[in-house]
Enzyme design. Structure first.
Site, PDB file in Angstrom:
ATOM      1  N   SER A  93      -2.895  -1.145   8.821  1.00 17.84           N
ATOM      2  CA  SER A  93      -3.664   0.072   8.559  1.00 17.84           C
ATOM      3  C   SER A  93      -4.195   0.645   9.860  1.00 17.84           C
ATOM      4  CB  SER A  93      -4.839  -0.238   7.627  1.00 17.84           C
ATOM      5  OG  SER A  93      -5.722   0.870   7.621  1.00 17.84           O
TER       6      SER A  93
ATOM      7  N   HIS B 224       0.233   1.842   7.070  1.00 13.69           N
ATOM      8  CA  HIS B 224      -0.703   2.184   5.998  1.00 13.69           C
ATOM      9  C   HIS B 224      -1.705   3.202   6.539  1.00 13.69           C
ATOM     10  CE1 HIS B 224      -2.788   1.219   2.185  1.00 13.69           C
ATOM     11  NE2 HIS B 224      -3.921   1.329   2.875  1.00 13.69           N
TER      12      HIS B 224
ATOM     13  N   ASP C 201      -5.035   5.335   5.638  1.00 10.38           N
ATOM     14  CA  ASP C 201      -6.185   5.399   4.735  1.00 10.38           C
ATOM     15  C   ASP C 201      -6.893   6.739   4.852  1.00 10.38           C
ATOM     16  OD1 ASP C 201      -6.343   2.789   3.448  1.00 10.38           O
ATOM     17  OD2 ASP C 201      -6.655   1.999   5.465  1.00 10.38           O
TER      18      ASP C 201
ATOM     19  N   MET D 220      -9.798   9.138   3.623  1.00  7.58           N
ATOM     20  CA  MET D 220     -11.112   9.043   2.958  1.00  7.58           C
ATOM     21  C   MET D 220     -11.825  10.385   3.039  1.00  7.58           C
ATOM     22  SD  MET D 220     -12.422   5.457   4.545  1.00  7.58           S
ATOM     23  CE  MET D 220     -11.472   3.958   4.380  1.00  7.58           C
TER      24      MET D 220
ATOM     25  N   HIS E 182      -2.617   6.113   1.474  1.00  2.02           N
ATOM     26  CA  HIS E 182      -3.572   5.647   0.469  1.00  2.02           C
ATOM     27  C   HIS E 182      -4.698   6.681   0.379  1.00  2.02           C
ATOM     28  CE1 HIS E 182      -6.670   2.228  -0.614  1.00  2.02           C
ATOM     29  NE2 HIS E 182      -6.504   3.088  -1.601  1.00  2.02           N
TER      30      HIS E 182
ATOM     31  N   MET F 276      -7.956   7.840  -0.765  1.00  2.00           N
ATOM     32  CA  MET F 276      -9.265   7.477  -1.336  1.00  2.00           C
ATOM     33  C   MET F 276     -10.078   8.759  -1.401  1.00  2.00           C
ATOM     34  SD  MET F 276      -9.722   3.889   0.666  1.00  2.00           S
ATOM     35  CE  MET F 276      -8.518   4.394   1.875  1.00  2.00           C
TER      36      MET F 276
ATOM     37  N   MET G 299      -6.948  -3.208  -4.768  1.00  2.00           N
ATOM     38  CA  MET G 299      -7.969  -3.294  -3.716  1.00  2.00           C
ATOM     39  C   MET G 299      -8.676  -4.641  -3.834  1.00  2.00           C
ATOM     40  SD  MET G 299      -8.010  -0.434  -1.897  1.00  2.00           S
ATOM     41  CE  MET G 299      -9.302  -1.112  -0.889  1.00  2.00           C
TER      42      MET G 299
ATOM     43  N   ASP H 103      -4.819  -4.851  -0.657  1.00  2.00           N
ATOM     44  CA  ASP H 103      -5.473  -4.119   0.430  1.00  2.00           C
ATOM     45  C   ASP H 103      -6.946  -4.494   0.560  1.00  2.00           C
ATOM     46  OD1 ASP H 103      -6.169  -2.252   2.342  1.00  2.00           O
ATOM     47  OD2 ASP H 103      -5.872  -0.503   1.056  1.00  2.00           O
TER      48      ASP H 103
HETATM   49  C1  DX5 Z   1     -10.344   0.037   2.857  1.00  2.00           C
HETATM   50  C2  DX5 Z   1      -8.946   0.490   3.199  1.00  2.00           C
HETATM   51  C3  DX5 Z   1      -8.112  -0.586   3.778  1.00  2.00           C
HETATM   52  C4  DX5 Z   1      -8.617  -1.086   5.094  1.00  2.00           C
HETATM   53  C5  DX5 Z   1      -8.175  -2.501   5.257  1.00  2.00           C
HETATM   54  O1  DX5 Z   1     -11.045   1.054   2.278  1.00  2.00           O
HETATM   55  O2  DX5 Z   1      -8.262   0.972   2.066  1.00  2.00           O
HETATM   56  O3  DX5 Z   1      -6.744  -0.219   3.883  1.00  2.00           O
HETATM   57  O4  DX5 Z   1      -8.148  -0.347   6.186  1.00  2.00           O
HETATM   58  O5  DX5 Z   1      -8.798  -3.020   6.365  1.00  2.00           O
HETATM   59  P1  DX5 Z   1      -9.006  -4.582   6.588  1.00  2.00           P
HETATM   60  O6  DX5 Z   1      -7.635  -5.195   6.593  1.00  2.00           O
HETATM   61  O7  DX5 Z   1      -9.666  -4.619   7.911  1.00  2.00           O
HETATM   62  O8  DX5 Z   1      -9.846  -5.101   5.459  1.00  2.00           O
HETATM   63 ZN    ZN Z   2      -5.943   1.231   2.224  1.00  2.00          ZN
END
Ligand code: DX5
Ligand code: ZN
Length: 219
Positions: A9, A34, A36, A38, A67, A69, A138, A176
């Site tokens: 990620s 990956h 993320d 947000m 992903h 969010m 998750m 994840d």
């Molecule tokens: C969390 C994200 C993850 C995050 C994982 O909200 O969706 O993808 O980047 O990070 P680690 O592997 O550090 O927990």
């Molecule tokens: Zn993620």
């Protein structure tokens, strides 16, 4: 048991040098990137949007695993599809008309994923399983990297493996949050096909060795 796909990620990478992060992933043996996204609404943090994904696209030959969010994900699906995403995953908790959203992702010829947070049971997504390509379980509460894996979430992975077999379905299962060299084996044993890793990957000096560790024996 097959070795899982590893999806570093970039949330854990240095945002001032994401091209270098893409190169590190490229050289590490990991198969996916990956991403993320947000929105500060669905989760209490902000990360980046479609332009970042589009700018990074030429820097990588890997599968882009986006992903989302975000609340109202349907608004952003076309733009993320255009930005070069291969997989687009939305949260079951962020969508009332999940069936329509999943089909709109597939309609854009992208792989469609659904994700559930730790407090959401597998039963919330059983209707949608025949039409998704990926289920993202998750194992932390989304919003931040570097949190500890919640082991009970892995029971959902086992349950999904069983449902997939019973119903003869073909979605893949991704895990994840909090994946590192000690928790990866638990996720593999539960039956995860894809392991997302942020801090574990970007925090390691030897990324190739870390990918091999996450993949497990026989790799
Ligand atoms: C969390 C994200 C993850 C995050 C994982 O909200 O969706 O993808 O980047 O990070 P680690 O592997 O550090 O927990
Ligand atoms: Zn993620």
């Amino acid at each position: 048991m097959q070795n899982p796909i590893i999806a570093p990620s970039v949330l854990a990478a240095d945002f001032t040098n994401l091209a270098a992060a893409a190169k590190e992933i490229e050289d590490s043996g990991a198969e996916w990137v990956h991403l993320d996204v947000m929105d500060g609404n669905f989760v209490p943090n902000l990360s980046f949007g479609p332009k970042m994904v589009a700018d990074l696209r030429p820097c990588s030959s890997k599968i882009f695993d986006v992903h989302l969010m975000i609340s109202n994900p349907e608004i952003f699906i076309p733009v993320f599809a255009q930005s070069g995403a291969d997989y687009i995953t939305v949260h079951a908790e962020a969508a009332v008309h999940l069936d329509r959203i999943i089909k709109s992702i597939s309609g854009l010829e992208k792989k469609a994923g659904v994700s559930i947070v730790p407090s959401t049971p597998v039963s919330a997504i059983t209707e949608i399983l025949p039409v998704v390509d990926l289920v993202l379980v998750m194992t932390v509460n989304p919003g931040y990297g570097g949190q500890s894996l919640i082991p009970s979430c892995l029971e959902k992975v086992k349950n999904l493996v069983q449902i997939r077999k019973e119903r003869n379905l073909s979605f893949i299962i991704s895990v994840d949050g909090g994946i590192n060299s000690s928790t990866a084996s638990l996720a593999r044993q539960a039956g995860a096909d894809v392991l997302v890793a942020g801090e574990a990957f970007f925090g390691s000096v030897n990324k190739k060795a870390m990918v091999a560790e996450l993949k497990g024996p026989g790799f």
